[in-house]
Design a protein around this motif. Structure first.
Motif, PDB file in Angstrom:
ATOM      1  N   ALA A 148       0.826  -1.204   0.000  1.00 21.99           N
ATOM      2  CA  ALA A 148       0.000   0.000   0.000  1.00 21.99           C
ATOM      3  C   ALA A 148       0.861   1.256   0.000  1.00 21.99           C
ATOM      4  O   ALA A 148       0.584   2.215  -0.730  1.00 21.99           O
ATOM      5  N   VAL A 149       1.921   1.257   0.798  1.00 24.17           N
ATOM      6  CA  VAL A 149       2.822   2.410   0.842  1.00 24.17           C
ATOM      7  C   VAL A 149       3.501   2.606  -0.509  1.00 24.17           C
ATOM      8  O   VAL A 149       3.633   3.735  -0.996  1.00 24.17           O
ATOM      9  N   PHE A 150       3.918   1.511  -1.134  1.00 22.90           N
ATOM     10  CA  PHE A 150       4.530   1.602  -2.463  1.00 22.90           C
ATOM     11  C   PHE A 150       3.553   2.228  -3.458  1.00 22.90           C
ATOM     12  O   PHE A 150       3.921   3.117  -4.230  1.00 22.90           O
ATOM     13  N   ASN A 151       2.299   1.772  -3.442  1.00 22.42           N
ATOM     14  CA  ASN A 151       1.296   2.314  -4.368  1.00 22.42           C
ATOM     15  C   ASN A 151       1.074   3.802  -4.145  1.00 22.42           C
ATOM     16  O   ASN A 151       0.922   4.576  -5.096  1.00 22.42           O
ATOM     17  N   LEU A 152       1.038   4.216  -2.878  1.00 23.13           N
ATOM     18  CA  LEU A 152       0.816   5.629  -2.586  1.00 23.13           C
ATOM     19  C   LEU A 152       2.002   6.460  -3.055  1.00 23.13           C
ATOM     20  O   LEU A 152       1.835   7.537  -3.636  1.00 23.13           O
ATOM     21  N   LYS A 153       3.210   5.975  -2.837  1.00 20.85           N
ATOM     22  CA  LYS A 153       4.406   6.690  -3.286  1.00 20.85           C
ATOM     23  C   LYS A 153       4.429   6.827  -4.807  1.00 20.85           C
ATOM     24  O   LYS A 153       4.866   7.859  -5.347  1.00 20.85           O
ATOM     25  N   GLU A 154       3.976   5.781  -5.490  1.00 19.73           N
ATOM     26  CA  GLU A 154       4.029   5.774  -6.949  1.00 19.73           C
ATOM     27  C   GLU A 154       2.816   6.457  -7.574  1.00 19.73           C
ATOM     28  O   GLU A 154       2.706   6.514  -8.798  1.00 19.73           O
ATOM     29  N   GLY A 155       1.910   6.952  -6.758  1.00 19.19           N
ATOM     30  CA  GLY A 155       0.724   7.615  -7.290  1.00 19.19           C
ATOM     31  C   GLY A 155      -0.320   6.663  -7.831  1.00 19.19           C
ATOM     32  O   GLY A 155      -1.195   7.063  -8.599  1.00 19.19           O
ATOM     33  N   LYS A 156      -0.253   5.384  -7.436  1.00 23.57           N
ATOM     34  CA  LYS A 156      -1.193   4.391  -7.950  1.00 23.57           C
ATOM     35  C   LYS A 156      -2.425   4.234  -7.059  1.00 23.57           C
ATOM     36  O   LYS A 156      -3.333   3.493  -7.390  1.00 23.57           O
ATOM     37  N   SER A 157      -2.424   4.908  -5.916  1.00 23.16           N
ATOM     38  CA  SER A 157      -3.604   4.935  -5.058  1.00 23.16           C
ATOM     39  C   SER A 157      -3.744   6.332  -4.489  1.00 23.16           C
ATOM     40  O   SER A 157      -2.774   7.103  -4.437  1.00 23.16           O
TER      41      SER A 157
END
Length: 297
Positions: free
Chosen positions: A134-143
């Motif tokens: 989830a943190v990775f997705n937020l960093k990458e702008g995917k969530s």
């Protein structure tokens, strides 16, 4: 100059972030690799910082690049939506993307979404995944949002948080047909169901277990899902720590009993987001979350 930024460059940078290959991204954008590389360089020159680190293979987003890609995704999403509305097209809806901790996605998120009253021009996309993803997705702008427990990394810039929930984890025992606890903390050994060691709740529980060395726990079952752990405990074969908000009915019906309040621990849930501007629908949802009355259990 920012006034010289071209919209196509935003699509370029998103393509490169997804492909992590200049060759594949150029093919997706239907231009030559050399032209594609020049457009990425032009974008970075106008921004005044590097979006990608080209010294590694495949190219990776820089810290500033992660923030920018999130902004670019939301800007393009909002632009497509607004242009569609101007044209009178009602088919396109803005999306709100939420990654949620497994237990919260089942026990808390439905209530949050059910109380949300906004225009129908929205679609919620919810994934129940572990915090690291989830943190990775937020960093990458995917969530757009993470619904999770306390996370030190997400409490600091470039992220924003809002506490929505205070609760507690209790060590509970199943009860017999007379409503009496089957297990006692003073017993020789206790069969235990628990959260995985690498999860937030697992780490919290491990700290409590370390404080009661005179009690022996025998691990019998591991899961990240509170509801699944609760079902295993209700079968009558084990004890375990469960969140207060998931066991109120079982406590009232005397199917579960708290074994020792001194072994309970506080937990808090938050909604996290990037500090970059989200699309209009996601920003309205964020305002709703902040105005919503905090739950305490």
């Amino acid at each position: 100059m920012l006034s010289n930024l071209e919209v196509k460059w935003f699509y370029d940078v998103i393509a490169l972030e997804e492909c992590r290959s200049f060759t594949l991204a150029a093919e997706r954008r239907n231009i030559s690799q050399s032209s594609f590389s020049r457009r990425i360089q032009a974008l970075e020159s106008n921004l005044g910082f590097s979006v990608f680190n080209r010294e590694v293979n495949p190219p990776q987003l820089t810290p500033q690049g992660r923030i920018f890609v999130g902004y670019a995704r939301n800007m393009l999403d909002d632009m497509d939506f607004q242009i569609s509305r101007i044209k009178g097209e009602d088919k396109l809806k803005q999306s709100i993307r939420i990654d949620a901790a497994p237990s919260l996605s089942v026990l808390l998120l439905p209530d949050i979404l059910a109380d949300y009253r906004d225009s129908p021009d929205k679609v919620f996309f919810v994934e129940s995944i572990n915090v690291n993803d989830a943190v990775f997705n937020l960093k990458e702008g995917k969530s757009d949002f993470i619904l999770s427990f306390y996370n030190e990394e997400l409490m600091n810039y470039p992220f924003i948080n809002h506490k929505i929930f205070d609760s507690a984890l209790h060590l509970v025992s199943p009860c017999d047909q007379h409503g009496k606890p089957i297990f006692s903390i003073n017993g020789d050994t206790l069969p235990l169901v628990k959260y995985a060691n690498d999860s937030y709740m697992g780490r919290q529980v491990n700290q409590v277990i370390d404080r009661i060395p005179n009690t022996t726990f025998i691990l019998t079952f591991v899961s990240s899902m509170s509801e699944l752990l609760k079902r295993m405990i209700l079968k009558g074969d084990a004890v375990g720590w469960l969140p207060d908000y998931s066991i109120q009915r079982e406590l009232e019906e005397r199917r579960l009993a708290i074994m020792d309040h001194s072994l309970s621990l506080k937990i808090s849930a938050y909604v996290y987001r990037s500090g970059a501007r989200l699309n209009l629908t996601a920003e309205r949802f964020w305002r709703y979350v902040k105005e919503r009355k905090q739950v305490n259990s």
